[in-house]
Design an enzyme around this catalytic site. Structure first.
Site, PDB file in Angstrom:
ATOM      1  N   ASN A 152       8.748  36.599  36.472  1.00 33.36           N
ATOM      2  CA  ASN A 152       9.957  36.101  35.830  1.00 33.36           C
ATOM      3  C   ASN A 152       9.743  34.767  35.124  1.00 33.36           C
ATOM      4  O   ASN A 152      10.492  34.440  34.200  1.00 33.36           O
ATOM      5  CB  ASN A 152      11.059  35.944  36.888  1.00 33.36           C
ATOM      6  CG  ASN A 152      12.257  35.178  36.365  1.00 33.36           C
ATOM      7  OD1 ASN A 152      13.011  35.681  35.549  1.00 33.36           O
ATOM      8  ND2 ASN A 152      12.437  33.948  36.830  1.00 33.36           N
ATOM      9  N   TYR A 168       8.482  31.887  20.882  1.00 30.97           N
ATOM     10  CA  TYR A 168       8.972  32.508  22.109  1.00 30.97           C
ATOM     11  C   TYR A 168       9.100  34.019  21.925  1.00 30.97           C
ATOM     12  O   TYR A 168       8.644  34.805  22.765  1.00 30.97           O
ATOM     13  CB  TYR A 168      10.325  31.911  22.472  1.00 30.97           C
ATOM     14  CG  TYR A 168      11.044  32.594  23.615  1.00 30.97           C
ATOM     15  CD1 TYR A 168      10.673  32.366  24.938  1.00 30.97           C
ATOM     16  CD2 TYR A 168      12.119  33.455  23.372  1.00 30.97           C
ATOM     17  CE1 TYR A 168      11.346  32.975  25.987  1.00 30.97           C
ATOM     18  CE2 TYR A 168      12.800  34.074  24.415  1.00 30.97           C
ATOM     19  CZ  TYR A 168      12.405  33.829  25.717  1.00 30.97           C
ATOM     20  OH  TYR A 168      13.062  34.446  26.748  1.00 30.97           O
ATOM     21  N   ALA A 169       9.711  34.437  20.828  1.00 29.46           N
ATOM     22  CA  ALA A 169       9.905  35.862  20.566  1.00 29.46           C
ATOM     23  C   ALA A 169       8.569  36.584  20.439  1.00 29.46           C
ATOM     24  O   ALA A 169       8.391  37.695  20.965  1.00 29.46           O
ATOM     25  CB  ALA A 169      10.737  36.051  19.298  1.00 29.46           C
ATOM     26  N   LYS A 198       6.998  37.026  23.891  1.00 29.47           N
ATOM     27  CA  LYS A 198       7.665  38.079  24.663  1.00 29.47           C
ATOM     28  C   LYS A 198       7.337  39.465  24.104  1.00 29.47           C
ATOM     29  O   LYS A 198       7.239  40.436  24.867  1.00 29.47           O
ATOM     30  CB  LYS A 198       9.180  37.851  24.672  1.00 29.47           C
ATOM     31  CG  LYS A 198       9.620  36.665  25.517  1.00 29.47           C
ATOM     32  CD  LYS A 198       9.258  36.833  26.998  1.00 29.47           C
ATOM     33  CE  LYS A 198       9.938  35.793  27.868  1.00 29.47           C
ATOM     34  NZ  LYS A 198       9.590  35.931  29.305  1.00 29.47           N
TER      35      LYS A 198
END
Length: 262
Positions: free
Chosen positions: A86, A154-155, A158
């Site tokens: 997480n 960040y995108a 991910k």
């Protein structure tokens, strides 16, 4: 026929939740513990207030900390049955490609991709040996809907996590280990609230106006609200339970219907 409580029972299982002291991670840790699992949480800092889970301080972008975490868990617990990767977050500035340095890209990849790969390398051999185990990677809907002016690095990190997770699931499916990805949308957590507040301050608008602007960029949330961390935790609980024993290799968006894709 087995009832739902039996199918989602986690008694006798040991789980680790990284980034497990706040927000989504804390909600997941609490949910798994309520289902009967022994829960270990890791984070950089000691959790505030009462914490009933076994805590290990670790910066998962630091291989030395990861090695210490591995040693403590193997000594005290032998291994884990459930791994919730997480830990992650948006740490880079807004502004698109020109605002991002090599250091920004490296930082985002370390936190959102490589931290998960390190934990997987530690705990997967034990799961494979038992022919049993579940790995959950917590991603983001940003992987499929990046906002160039807000979360580019960040995108991308991910999206890389999603691809890695799918590849890993295919490799391990015949070995008794399931790998799944959960991609939350806007969720009511301290980091999200800070992100909206910082955006409001930088744009010289109110927090309410900032939230509306951010939602507008993503097309809005049909359900009209952010997710509660406990709602994400409920999905994770189901996916790691025996009730989901035929599920692997899939990314589950939990976003109130915000992703404008089929």
């Amino acid at each position: 026929m087995e009832n739902n409580q039996i199918l989602t029972d986690l008694k006798g299982k040991t789980a680790i939740v990284t980034g497990g002291t706040k927000g989504i991670g804390r909600a997941i840790a609490n949910e798994l513990a309520q289902a009967g699992a022994t829960v270990i949480v890791s984070a950089r800092n000691q959790p505030e207030g009462d914490n009933s889970h076994h805590f290990i301080a670790a910066d998962l972008t630091n291989p030395a900390d990861v090695a210490e975490l591995e040693q403590e868990i193997k000594q005290k617990f032998g291994g884990v049955d459930i791994l919730i990767n997480n830990v992650g977050g948006l740490t880079t500035p807004p502004g698109g490609f020109s605002a991002l340095t090599d250091e920004h890209w490296e930082s985002e990849l370390q936190l959102n991709l490589l931290a998960a790969t390190r934990l997987d390398r530690i705990f997967l051999p034990g799961m494979i040996a038992k022919k049993s185990g579940v790995v959950i990677h917590i991603s983001s809907v940003a992987a499929k809907q990046p906002l160039w002016n807000l979360n580019m690095a960040y995108a991308v990190s991910k999206a890389a996590l999603n691809s890695y997770s799918k590849s890993l699931a295919t490799e391990l499916a015949s070995k008794g280990v399931r790998v799944l990805t959960v991609a939350p949308g806007a969720t009511k957590t301290p980091p999200m609230e800070k992100f909206v507040s910082d955006y409001a301050q930088s744009s010289n608008i109110t927090v309410e106006e900032a939230f509306k602007q951010l939602l507008a960029q993503t097309g809005g949330i049909p359900m009209g609200r952010m997710a509660e961390p406990e709602e994400v935790a409920s999905l994770v609980h189901y996916l790691v339970s025996p009730a989901a024993k035929y599920l692997t290799g899939t990314t589950y968006a939990i976003d109130g219907g915000s992703l404008p894709v089929v």
